[in-house]
Design a protein around this motif. Structure first.
Motif, PDB file in Angstrom:
ATOM      1  N   PRO A 127      -4.002   0.715  -2.497  1.00 20.03           N
ATOM      2  CA  PRO A 127      -3.471  -0.637  -2.738  1.00 20.03           C
ATOM      3  C   PRO A 127      -2.622  -0.713  -3.998  1.00 20.03           C
ATOM      4  O   PRO A 127      -2.922  -0.089  -5.010  1.00 20.03           O
ATOM      5  N   TRP A 159       0.823  -1.196   0.000  1.00 18.89           N
ATOM      6  CA  TRP A 159       0.000   0.000   0.000  1.00 18.89           C
ATOM      7  C   TRP A 159       0.862   1.253   0.000  1.00 18.89           C
ATOM      8  O   TRP A 159       1.977   1.257   0.513  1.00 18.89           O
ATOM      9  N   HIS A 162      -3.650   0.726   4.904  1.00 17.33           N
ATOM     10  CA  HIS A 162      -4.039  -0.126   3.780  1.00 17.33           C
ATOM     11  C   HIS A 162      -4.838   0.632   2.728  1.00 17.33           C
ATOM     12  O   HIS A 162      -5.655   0.046   2.027  1.00 17.33           O
TER      13      HIS A 162
END
Length: 130
Positions: free
Chosen positions: A97, A89, A94
């Motif tokens: 991506p 990431w 996160h």
């Protein structure tokens, strides 16, 4: 004299698997055994010491390690991440991506180790006033 970090201990379900995950991304030598630890020495004398956790994997608390690397090292590490098909990431939560970021006058990428610890690789230290 200001304090200097000497080592940090990371809990893991398999100390050598976790240490090898890191050394493989860094292109570093095999981790060393030091007592109950699998030790990963870094260029500045600090070691990352992996210990088999005394709790099950559901109770390992995620930690974050950030590694300052050169542009060339970043390219190599990112290449190893892509080659292994690992999710990565551009952001620490996160987000972004399969992207790298270009914040703080450099590049950065985040990947999770086998126990969910966040490993960050960046080419320039954070600039606080931005």
């Amino acid at each position: 004299m200001p304090a200097q970090l000497d080592h940090t201990i990371m809990h893991s379900t398999d100390r050598f698997a976790s240490a090898r995950f890191l050394t493989a991304l860094l292109g570093a030598p095999e981790p060393e055994e030091f007592g109950p630890f699998a030790t990963v020495p870094l260029a500045n004398g600090v070691t990352v010491d992996y210990a088999d956790s005394i709790v099950d994997s559901d109770h390992i608390i995620m930690q974050h390690l950030a590694f300052l690397v050169s542009e060339e090292e970043f390219d190599q590490i990112h290449g190893r991440i892509v080659e292994r098909g690992l999710p990565y990431w551009g952001g620490p939560h996160h987000q972004e991506p399969q992207e790298i970021n270009h914040r703080h006058h450099g590049r950065g990428v985040y990947v999770d180790d086998p126990d969910g610890h966040a490993l960050e690789f960046l080419t320039h230290p954070y600039v606080v006033d931005e």
